[in-house]
Motif scaffolding. Structure first.
Motif, PDB file in Angstrom:
ATOM      1  N   MET A 190      -0.920  -7.608  -4.631  1.00 54.89           N
ATOM      2  CA  MET A 190      -1.499  -6.422  -5.247  1.00 54.89           C
ATOM      3  C   MET A 190      -0.903  -5.170  -4.622  1.00 54.89           C
ATOM      4  N   PHE A 191      -1.014  -4.070  -5.374  1.00 49.90           N
ATOM      5  CA  PHE A 191      -0.605  -2.766  -4.884  1.00 49.90           C
ATOM      6  C   PHE A 191      -1.833  -1.867  -4.859  1.00 49.90           C
ATOM      7  N   LEU A 192      -2.133  -1.291  -3.698  1.00 47.99           N
ATOM      8  CA  LEU A 192      -3.239  -0.348  -3.547  1.00 47.99           C
ATOM      9  C   LEU A 192      -2.661   1.016  -3.185  1.00 47.99           C
ATOM     10  N   MET A 193      -3.089   2.026  -3.933  1.00 44.79           N
ATOM     11  CA  MET A 193      -2.502   3.346  -3.741  1.00 44.79           C
ATOM     12  C   MET A 193      -3.582   4.420  -3.777  1.00 44.79           C
ATOM     13  N   SER A 194      -3.463   5.361  -2.858  1.00 42.83           N
ATOM     14  CA  SER A 194      -4.306   6.558  -2.872  1.00 42.83           C
ATOM     15  C   SER A 194      -3.434   7.749  -3.231  1.00 42.83           C
ATOM     16  N   TRP A 195      -3.973   8.608  -4.108  1.00 43.41           N
ATOM     17  CA  TRP A 195      -3.171   9.739  -4.551  1.00 43.41           C
ATOM     18  C   TRP A 195      -4.022  10.990  -4.541  1.00 43.41           C
ATOM     19  N   ARG A 196      -3.678  11.939  -3.678  1.00 46.90           N
ATOM     20  CA  ARG A 196      -4.472  13.156  -3.527  1.00 46.90           C
ATOM     21  C   ARG A 196      -3.683  14.439  -3.729  1.00 46.90           C
ATOM     22  N   ARG A 197      -2.394  14.393  -3.596  1.00 46.96           N
ATOM     23  CA  ARG A 197      -1.643  15.660  -3.525  1.00 46.96           C
ATOM     24  C   ARG A 197      -1.645  16.446  -4.815  1.00 46.96           C
ATOM     25  N   ARG A 198      -1.494  15.768  -5.930  1.00 51.65           N
ATOM     26  CA  ARG A 198      -1.468  16.479  -7.198  1.00 51.65           C
ATOM     27  C   ARG A 198      -2.094  15.581  -8.258  1.00 51.65           C
ATOM     28  N   ILE A 199      -3.134  16.070  -8.903  1.00 45.73           N
ATOM     29  CA  ILE A 199      -3.791  15.301  -9.947  1.00 45.73           C
ATOM     30  C   ILE A 199      -3.553  15.998 -11.280  1.00 45.73           C
ATOM     31  N   GLY A 200      -3.079  15.263 -12.255  1.00 43.94           N
ATOM     32  CA  GLY A 200      -2.803  15.871 -13.547  1.00 43.94           C
ATOM     33  C   GLY A 200      -1.916  14.978 -14.383  1.00 43.94           C
ATOM     34  N   LYS A 201      -1.138  15.589 -15.263  1.00 43.70           N
ATOM     35  CA  LYS A 201      -0.361  14.813 -16.226  1.00 43.70           C
ATOM     36  C   LYS A 201       0.719  13.982 -15.550  1.00 43.70           C
ATOM     37  N   ASP A 202       1.258  14.442 -14.402  1.00 46.28           N
ATOM     38  CA  ASP A 202       2.302  13.678 -13.728  1.00 46.28           C
ATOM     39  C   ASP A 202       1.799  12.307 -13.314  1.00 46.28           C
ATOM     40  N   GLN A 203       0.562  12.254 -12.862  1.00 45.26           N
ATOM     41  CA  GLN A 203      -0.044  10.985 -12.487  1.00 45.26           C
ATOM     42  C   GLN A 203      -0.068  10.029 -13.677  1.00 45.26           C
ATOM     43  N   SER A 204      -0.444  10.525 -14.840  1.00 45.12           N
ATOM     44  CA  SER A 204      -0.527   9.661 -16.018  1.00 45.12           C
ATOM     45  C   SER A 204       0.845   9.152 -16.427  1.00 45.12           C
ATOM     46  N   ILE A 251       0.836  -1.195   0.000  1.00 48.49           N
ATOM     47  CA  ILE A 251       0.000   0.000   0.000  1.00 48.49           C
ATOM     48  C   ILE A 251       0.871   1.247   0.000  1.00 48.49           C
ATOM     49  N   ALA A 252       0.270   2.356  -0.401  1.00 53.25           N
ATOM     50  CA  ALA A 252       0.960   3.639  -0.356  1.00 53.25           C
ATOM     51  C   ALA A 252      -0.049   4.754  -0.522  1.00 53.25           C
ATOM     52  N   SER A 253       0.287   5.933  -0.009  1.00 48.27           N
ATOM     53  CA  SER A 253      -0.556   7.117  -0.216  1.00 48.27           C
ATOM     54  C   SER A 253       0.326   8.326  -0.467  1.00 48.27           C
ATOM     55  N   ASP A 254      -0.034   9.082  -1.486  1.00 47.76           N
ATOM     56  CA  ASP A 254       0.653  10.340  -1.814  1.00 47.76           C
ATOM     57  C   ASP A 254       2.168  10.175  -1.949  1.00 47.76           C
ATOM     58  N   ILE A 255       2.581   9.228  -2.789  1.00 51.77           N
ATOM     59  CA  ILE A 255       4.022   9.018  -2.966  1.00 51.77           C
ATOM     60  C   ILE A 255       4.505   9.443  -4.359  1.00 51.77           C
ATOM     61  N   LEU A 256       3.654  10.099  -5.150  1.00 47.08           N
ATOM     62  CA  LEU A 256       4.032  10.454  -6.517  1.00 47.08           C
ATOM     63  C   LEU A 256       4.497  11.906  -6.642  1.00 47.08           C
ATOM     64  N   LEU A 257       5.219  12.385  -5.651  1.00 45.35           N
ATOM     65  CA  LEU A 257       5.612  13.792  -5.658  1.00 45.35           C
ATOM     66  C   LEU A 257       6.714  14.076  -6.674  1.00 45.35           C
ATOM     67  N   TYR A 258       7.730  13.194  -6.744  1.00 43.37           N
ATOM     68  CA  TYR A 258       8.906  13.465  -7.567  1.00 43.37           C
ATOM     69  C   TYR A 258       8.862  12.650  -8.850  1.00 43.37           C
ATOM     70  N   VAL A 259       8.581  13.329  -9.968  1.00 43.11           N
ATOM     71  CA  VAL A 259       8.431  12.630 -11.248  1.00 43.11           C
ATOM     72  C   VAL A 259       9.708  11.873 -11.612  1.00 43.11           C
ATOM     73  N   LYS A 260      10.847  12.451 -11.301  1.00 42.27           N
ATOM     74  CA  LYS A 260      12.110  11.800 -11.659  1.00 42.27           C
ATOM     75  C   LYS A 260      12.308  10.478 -10.919  1.00 42.27           C
ATOM     76  N   GLN A 261      11.553  10.254  -9.845  1.00 38.97           N
ATOM     77  CA  GLN A 261      11.656   9.004  -9.098  1.00 38.97           C
ATOM     78  C   GLN A 261      10.677   7.933  -9.589  1.00 38.97           C
TER      79      GLN A 261
END
Length: 225
Positions: free
Chosen positions: A184-198, A133-143
């Motif tokens: 399985m991997f379950l993830m919640s993402w709230r901090r930034r929604i947009g092209k970075d997520q895709s 599981i994870a939540s709000d871990i997509l902050l750094y696109v380079k990672q």
């Protein structure tokens, strides 16, 4: 921060207050951290609420949390459901010690913790967690490539893949049933929604992983069959 299911149940933070369903927790945050592992982010609270509404997903499962930060979500799940959960985050002593502190002040034994930098060889060669599981871990696109490397390892090298496939039925926000296979991997993402997520989800697909949106910005990722 949003109020969730029970506004009388609050999580008390050094620099403020907010709500998680069902429990009072005390969580210490850092004043700063190079990778933003110091704070509680919105996805933690929304994901906690979503899991409370879907408790059968966690029943009897072994869970690993990526990007645990303060450890708040893992502590909440341990106290709420009694789950077998391991925290993990960047290879950093301060993060590990702060999670241990937050466990102790909430009257929990210190949770198992793995110090791991995404993209590096994972310290456990044969993972056997049913759910990551994870939540709000997509902050750094380079990672993103490094995160996908770690996630692919956890899903593809799990010893659960050699066992008879076990599925958990998850009801999406639209009311349809999704069969989620372990691991399985379950993830919640709230901090930034947009092209970075895709960018992240496209990278998962290219790595042989299947992404499904369950509603409420919670995503299910499995290894493609």
């Amino acid at each position: 921060w949003p109020n969730l299911r029970n506004p009388d149940c609050k999580i008390c933070i050094v620099r403020g207050g907010t709500s998680l369903p069902c429990f009072d927790l005390s969580i210490r945050e850092f004043s700063s951290h190079q990778l933003n592992a110091n704070l509680l982010w919105p996805g933690t609270f929304f994901f906690a609420d979503w899991l409370v509404k879907n408790p059968s997903i966690l029943d009897g499962q072994r869970i690993l949390e990526l990007g645990s930060g303060t450890g708040a979500l893992a502590i909440f799940l341990r106290k709420t459901f009694g789950v077998d959960i391991t925290t993990s985050d960047y290879d950093d002593k301060d993060i590990e010690e702060n999670i241990a502190h937050n466990c102790r002040v909430n009257k929990l034994d210190v949770l198992p913790h793995i110090r791991h930098t995404w993209g590096d060889p994972f310290p456990i060669l044969q993972p056997d967690w049913n759910i990551v599981i994870a939540s709000d871990i997509l902050l750094y696109v380079k990672q993103y490539p490094n995160l996908i490397t770690t996630l692919s390892f956890l899903l593809e090298e799990s010893d659960l893949n050699s066992q008879k496939s076990v599925c958990t039925n998850i009801t999406t926000k639209a009311g349809t049933q999704v069969a989620a296979r372990h691991p399985m991997f379950l993830m919640s993402w709230r901090r930034r929604i947009g092209k970075d997520q895709s960018i992240f989800f496209d990278g998962c697909e290219k790595a042989g992983l299947e992404v499904q949106h369950l509603g409420d910005l919670v995503y299910l990722i499995n290894k493609k069959r």
